[in-house]
Design an enzyme around this catalytic site. Sequence first.
Site, PDB file in Angstrom:
ATOM      1  N   CYS A  22      34.286  93.147  34.345  1.00 36.31           N
ATOM      2  CA  CYS A  22      35.484  92.677  33.652  1.00 36.31           C
ATOM      3  C   CYS A  22      35.097  91.985  32.335  1.00 36.31           C
ATOM      4  O   CYS A  22      34.612  92.640  31.432  1.00 36.31           O
ATOM      5  CB  CYS A  22      36.293  91.790  34.603  1.00 36.31           C
ATOM      6  SG  CYS A  22      38.002  91.566  34.092  1.00 36.31           S
ATOM      7  N   HIS A  64      36.740  94.978  39.972  1.00 40.72           N
ATOM      8  CA  HIS A  64      36.019  93.854  40.593  1.00 40.72           C
ATOM      9  C   HIS A  64      35.470  94.239  41.969  1.00 40.72           C
ATOM     10  O   HIS A  64      36.102  93.927  42.991  1.00 40.72           O
ATOM     11  CB  HIS A  64      36.965  92.658  40.750  1.00 40.72           C
ATOM     12  CG  HIS A  64      37.299  91.988  39.457  1.00 40.72           C
ATOM     13  ND1 HIS A  64      36.480  91.063  38.867  1.00 40.72           N
ATOM     14  CD2 HIS A  64      38.361  92.123  38.627  1.00 40.72           C
ATOM     15  CE1 HIS A  64      37.018  90.641  37.727  1.00 40.72           C
ATOM     16  NE2 HIS A  64      38.162  91.280  37.555  1.00 40.72           N
ATOM     17  N   GLU A 102      33.238  92.811  43.551  1.00 36.74           N
ATOM     18  CA  GLU A 102      32.921  91.579  44.303  1.00 36.74           C
ATOM     19  C   GLU A 102      34.122  91.086  45.100  1.00 36.74           C
ATOM     20  O   GLU A 102      33.979  90.198  45.939  1.00 36.74           O
ATOM     21  CB  GLU A 102      32.403  90.485  43.357  1.00 36.74           C
ATOM     22  CG  GLU A 102      33.450  89.776  42.499  1.00 36.74           C
ATOM     23  CD  GLU A 102      33.835  90.524  41.224  1.00 36.74           C
ATOM     24  OE1 GLU A 102      33.575  91.734  41.143  1.00 36.74           O
ATOM     25  OE2 GLU A 102      34.416  89.880  40.318  1.00 36.74           O
TER      26      GLU A 102
END
Lengths: 80, 222
Positions: free
Chosen positions: B86, B196, B198
């Site tokens: 990002c 994302h 994660e």
Amino acid sequence: MKARVTITLKNGVLDPQGQAIEGALASLGFSGVDSVRQGKVFHIELAETDPGSARENVENMCEKLLANTVIEDYTVEIIN
Amino acid sequence: MKSAVIAFPGSNRDRDMIAALTSISGTAPNVVWHKETNLPDVDLIVIPGGFSYGDYLRAGAIAARSPIMGEIKAAAARGVRVLGVCNGFQILTENGLLPGVLMRNASLLFVCREVKLEVVNNRTPFTGGYEKGQVLRCPVAHHDGNYFADPDTLKAIEDNDQVAFRYAEGTNPNGSIHDIAGVTNRAGNVLGLMPHPENLIEAAHGGTDGRALFASALEIAA
């Protein structure tokens, strides 16, 4: 000595913000607007007194930070 | 393998990234403040998401000129793996480690939703845990994710297999050219992506599709 830097999007790079502004102008009744492109202006005050050196320095600033030359063009005006 | 997470003023996904790396590797990453000029000896450097410097000037532009970035550039040249997610992707394009640029979303809207990602190249250190053509679920949350590159650069990154991920099944959320969601450098050891991974690593997230990316990068059996 002062410098004015104008950053504009290169031709062919999509500018959705400019298009949105163009649409808003039309909705306000401003007719005959063919195109709007949004950019940025920087006013920079310099200690330098030589216009040539000032221009060179500011162009270097544009290349290194002020513009992303992948998508943006810049113009530098030196104002005494 | 050891990892580091770089923190900038305005980073806000750094703790998610630290949690993901800790969960997957069993070891907490080093957290490195952007004013540092020394990197710890690590195998993976992660630049997390957020709004470094409030996106002033351009998203990632100021962070890309931080003192630590020179060290990261040098480490990348030595073959150390660098991952930007990002805002991290925006920072890596701004400092020239990755080609192209992330522009304002074509819709002008901030998008926060789940997208589908196609694994285009699984022969990178980050994507070896996936099958080529595999479609992953992954969340996105950004305002400036519209990937753009000039025609010559675009041709080069396509020809060199530098496109790691594309938005799939009509889920391109931002107008990215060629549906590009993630690109690598020429050598393949630097990856940037807008989604994302994660945030999709454990059952509580609703899925674990992001886990293999970190497991690959850290050479941990998934």
